[in-house]
Design a protein around this motif. Structure first.
Motif, PDB file in Angstrom:
ATOM      1  N   TYR A 278       0.937  -1.138   0.001  1.00 25.47           N
ATOM      2  CA  TYR A 278      -0.229   0.020  -0.078  1.00 25.47           C
ATOM      3  C   TYR A 278       0.797   1.302  -0.001  1.00 25.47           C
ATOM      4  CZ  TYR A 278      -3.261  -3.637   1.820  1.00 25.47           C
ATOM      5  OH  TYR A 278      -3.805  -4.707   2.168  1.00 25.47           O
ATOM      6  N   SER A 287      -7.174   7.947  -0.466  1.00 20.96           N
ATOM      7  CA  SER A 287      -7.934   6.973   0.287  1.00 20.96           C
ATOM      8  C   SER A 287      -9.385   7.400   0.524  1.00 20.96           C
ATOM      9  CB  SER A 287      -7.152   6.381   1.256  1.00 20.96           C
ATOM     10  OG  SER A 287      -7.082   6.965   2.335  1.00 20.96           O
ATOM     11  N   ASN A 302      -7.721  -0.524  -0.547  1.00 16.27           N
ATOM     12  CA  ASN A 302      -7.884  -2.114  -0.833  1.00 16.27           C
ATOM     13  C   ASN A 302      -6.504  -2.605  -1.067  1.00 16.27           C
ATOM     14  OD1 ASN A 302     -10.689  -1.940  -0.975  1.00 16.27           O
ATOM     15  ND2 ASN A 302     -10.557  -1.381  -3.211  1.00 16.27           N
ATOM     16  N   PRO A 303      -6.165  -3.836  -0.873  1.00 18.32           N
ATOM     17  CA  PRO A 303      -7.492  -4.800  -0.382  1.00 18.32           C
ATOM     18  C   PRO A 303      -7.277  -4.958   1.173  1.00 18.32           C
ATOM     19  CG  PRO A 303      -5.689  -5.999  -0.991  1.00 18.32           C
ATOM     20  CD  PRO A 303      -5.238  -4.675  -1.240  1.00 18.32           C
ATOM     21  N   TRP A 447     -15.753 -14.652  -6.823  1.00 15.88           N
ATOM     22  CA  TRP A 447     -15.335 -13.268  -6.243  1.00 15.88           C
ATOM     23  C   TRP A 447     -15.318 -13.417  -4.787  1.00 15.88           C
ATOM     24  CZ3 TRP A 447     -18.797  -8.390  -6.095  1.00 15.88           C
ATOM     25  CH2 TRP A 447     -18.069  -7.195  -5.906  1.00 15.88           C
ATOM     26  N   PHE A 449     -13.898 -11.162  -1.015  1.00 15.92           N
ATOM     27  CA  PHE A 449     -13.207  -9.904  -0.675  1.00 15.92           C
ATOM     28  C   PHE A 449     -13.549  -9.928   0.787  1.00 15.92           C
ATOM     29  CE2 PHE A 449     -16.716  -7.649  -2.423  1.00 15.92           C
ATOM     30  CZ  PHE A 449     -17.102  -7.065  -1.029  1.00 15.92           C
ATOM     31  N   ALA A 451     -13.466  -6.315   3.439  1.00 14.21           N
ATOM     32  CA  ALA A 451     -13.060  -4.782   3.235  1.00 14.21           C
ATOM     33  C   ALA A 451     -13.841  -3.949   4.282  1.00 14.21           C
ATOM     34  CB  ALA A 451     -13.037  -4.376   1.934  1.00 14.21           C
ATOM     35  N   TYR A 476     -19.181  -0.334  -2.305  1.00  9.78           N
ATOM     36  CA  TYR A 476     -17.903  -1.128  -2.276  1.00  9.78           C
ATOM     37  C   TYR A 476     -17.574  -1.243  -3.710  1.00  9.78           C
ATOM     38  CZ  TYR A 476     -13.711  -4.410  -2.404  1.00  9.78           C
ATOM     39  OH  TYR A 476     -12.730  -4.814  -2.573  1.00  9.78           O
ATOM     40  N   ASP A 478     -13.919  -2.690  -6.568  1.00 11.82           N
ATOM     41  CA  ASP A 478     -12.512  -3.173  -6.729  1.00 11.82           C
ATOM     42  C   ASP A 478     -12.486  -3.466  -8.424  1.00 11.82           C
ATOM     43  OD1 ASP A 478     -13.594  -5.660  -7.258  1.00 11.82           O
ATOM     44  OD2 ASP A 478     -12.815  -6.326  -5.092  1.00 11.82           O
ATOM     45  N   SER A 479     -11.567  -4.046  -8.763  1.00  8.21           N
ATOM     46  CA  SER A 479     -11.281  -4.377 -10.135  1.00  8.21           C
ATOM     47  C   SER A 479     -12.145  -5.390 -10.673  1.00  8.21           C
ATOM     48  CB  SER A 479     -10.031  -4.546 -10.633  1.00  8.21           C
ATOM     49  OG  SER A 479      -9.561  -5.776  -9.740  1.00  8.21           O
ATOM     50  N   GLU A 480     -12.875  -6.043  -9.739  1.00 10.70           N
ATOM     51  CA  GLU A 480     -13.659  -7.181 -10.271  1.00 10.70           C
ATOM     52  C   GLU A 480     -15.314  -6.980 -10.189  1.00 10.70           C
ATOM     53  OE1 GLU A 480     -12.427 -10.877  -8.505  1.00 10.70           O
ATOM     54  OE2 GLU A 480     -10.625 -10.978  -9.356  1.00 10.70           O
ATOM     55  N   LYS A 482     -18.435  -4.302  -8.150  1.00  8.63           N
ATOM     56  CA  LYS A 482     -19.225  -3.637  -6.964  1.00  8.63           C
ATOM     57  C   LYS A 482     -20.244  -3.897  -6.311  1.00  8.63           C
ATOM     58  CE  LYS A 482     -20.262  -0.609 -10.242  1.00  8.63           C
ATOM     59  NZ  LYS A 482     -20.733   0.886 -11.077  1.00  8.63           N
TER      60      LYS A 482
END
Length: 518
Positions: A278, A287, A302-303, A447, A449, A451, A476, A478-480, A482
């Motif tokens: 990070y 952030s 993230n993450p 998928w 996560f 967080a 929320y 991320d690249s994969e 929401k």
């Protein structure tokens, strides 16, 4: 053998120490070596010129050399580095494995002697004795077989040391893999992660690097296990100022030679596996601000990283990381100190019959918690998306429909993230940890996560007949994919209700997973 240590200013000959080692055995060797270091150092500090005609000598002692430089008139004494190799090997043979590895770091010669095949063969055979099967009294039995001396002579230097270390690692890996094999039938995640982590001696550290490349290592302080994740907390008073920090690295740490009978030592040989990196240079600007109370303000990256800063200053109060169980042990153990472990790619199985292949039969497992308290834990099956609902590169999976009152879900308890330091503790309201596990149609993790997220007050007011109150939103991304949720606060009952929950999954993720072209 001397019965007591010599008076200050007079060191015993080294042969006396070695004689003591041979007479008293293995238990005394580390203590004798430490005493030798200590008294040689004291002699050096107390050796001063005491007058004309007095014998003068100088002595230099450090971690690499224990040589004594005598005066011209004094008799030559033994230097530990000039000792015969056979005598040093005899001394080293009384050391345990960790001490041997430490001695090997002194210099090149000590490394070669501490890797002696005779020493390590003895260690190896005591831990992993060779066995053979024999028939005895009409029963097949197993007995230990001693290894011959030719096994030592025929091997290259350091062979048995390497074999012992690799065997220890393989033994631990086998034991851990057996523990992670049982999976939860609902989430398809290992259900014995806590036991596996304890068996392997796994821990986590964070390394803070400042702008001058100086590293600050923070050891793990506290763990909190949930159904789908583990939260790790670091707090203390020795944090460097945020203004001078550039990066934060999260490592999984495994003892090189784990011992189930004792707790893992941070001073023993360990290996690191990089999990995430990070960038902290512009933490408060780039952030997401999760929330705050009277003492701290929370920021997330993230993450799963959560940094608590003291209000009114850029000083760190605590750091929390939430790690999802999916491939957790692999990510924490199989990477290197510089390269992260890469998850194995899914091999897509093409389906020419189903025109909506990859758009249906998803399962969601959702856990909202604060580490200590669980506010909601639920499973939602058979989620789907029609081709016409694919928008802006995302599949839309509706979990909770705004118009279906029967599926609206209450949150239990007062929602907030609890925090603690050595001197203070508190709770930041309207924040929580969100654990998400989405399974594909074959029930494989698709998928995953974990967080920190927050609930933001919306300017809208609920127009639902059953729920009259303020609307809060949680988002929320991320690249994969929401996650978008809407909650209504009921003042009468003092609780939140989830009235809308939608998953948006990237079409790129779906196409790579199923081999489709949406």
């Amino acid at each position: 053998m001397p019965s007591a240590l010599p008076a200050p200013g007079r060191s015993p000959p080294l042969r006396c120490w070695l004689s003591a080692a041979c007479w008293q055995g293995a238990a005394c060797v580390p203590g004798l070596l430490r005493s030798l270091f200590r008294y040689r150092q004291r002699d050096r500090n107390m050796s001063q010129s005491v007058g004309a005609g007095s014998r003068k000598y100088s002595e230099t002692v450090n971690a690499v050399s224990l040589c004594r430089t005598p005066s011209i008139n004094s008799k030559p004494t033994v230097c530990i580095e000039n000792m015969p190799s056979e005598m040093l090997i005899k001394v080293f043979s009384y050391l345990d494995v960790v001490s041997l590895l430490h001695v090997a770091c002194v210099n090149k010669r000590f490394y070669q002697l501490a890797s002696d095949n005779g020493i390590w063969l003895k260690i190896y055979s005591s831990c992993f004795p060779a066995k053979r099967r024999i028939w005895k009294n009409e029963f097949l039995q197993t007995e230990s077989v001693p290894l011959s001396c030719t096994v030592v002579e025929d091997r290259k230097p350091g062979y048995w040391k390497e074999k012992y270390i690799l065997k220890q690692i393989a033994t631990v890996k086998t034991r851990v893999m057996q523990l992670v094999k049982p999976v939860d039938p609902c989430t398809d995640l290992p259900c014995k992660n806590q036991k596996a982590i304890k068996a392997s001696g796994l821990s986590w550290i964070i390394v803070l690097k400042d702008k001058n490349e100086k590293e600050h290592v923070m050891e793990m302080a506290h763990l909190s296990f949930k159904d789908m994740s583990v939260s790790i907390y670091w707090y203390g008073t020795s944090w460097p100022c945020l203004d001078v920090l550039s990066t934060l690295k999260l490592f999984g740490v495994l003892p090189l030679l784990p011992d189930r009978s004792t707790a893992p030592s941070k001073n023993g040989p360990r290996r690191r596996s990089l999990i995430a990196e990070y960038y902290l240079s512009h933490l408060t600007e780039s952030s997401v601000a999760v929330g705050s109370d009277k003492l701290v303000q929370l920021f997330s990256l993230n993450p799963g990283l959560l940094v608590g800063l003291w209000k009114g200053s850029n000083e760190i109060a605590f750091v929390t990381v939430s790690l999802h169980y999916h491939q957790l042990l692999e990510r924490s153990a199989l990477g290197s100190a510089t390269v992260q472990y890469v998850l194995p790619t899914n091999k897509p199985v093409l389906d020419d019959v189903d025109p909506e292949y990859g758009l249906h039969d998803y399962d969601l497992h959702l856990d909202m918690h604060s580490g200590k308290h669980t506010y909601m834990c639920g499973t939602f099956k058979n989620l789907f998306c029609r081709k016409g609902d694919i928008e802006n590169g995302y599949l839309k999976l509706t979990v909770v429909n705004l118009k279906d009152n029967a599926k609206h879900i209450p949150l239990v308890g007062t929602v907030g993230l609890s925090w603690e330091t050595t001197a203070f503790k508190g709770i930041v309201k309207d924040c929580y940890m969100m654990d998400v596990t989405v399974l594909d149609e074959t029930h494989k993790p698709f998928w995953c996560f974990s967080a920190p997220v927050c609930m933001k007050l919306s300017s809208q007011v609920s127009n639902l007949y059953d729920y009259m109150g303020h609307i809060y939103t949680t988002d929320y991304a991320d690249s994969e994919g929401k996650v978008c949720a809407e909650l209504v606060w009921l003042e009468e009952t003092k609780e939140y209700f989830i009235v809308s929950l939608v998953l948006y999954i990237s079409t790129e993720k779906v196409n790579n997973w199923y081999g489709t072209n949406y």
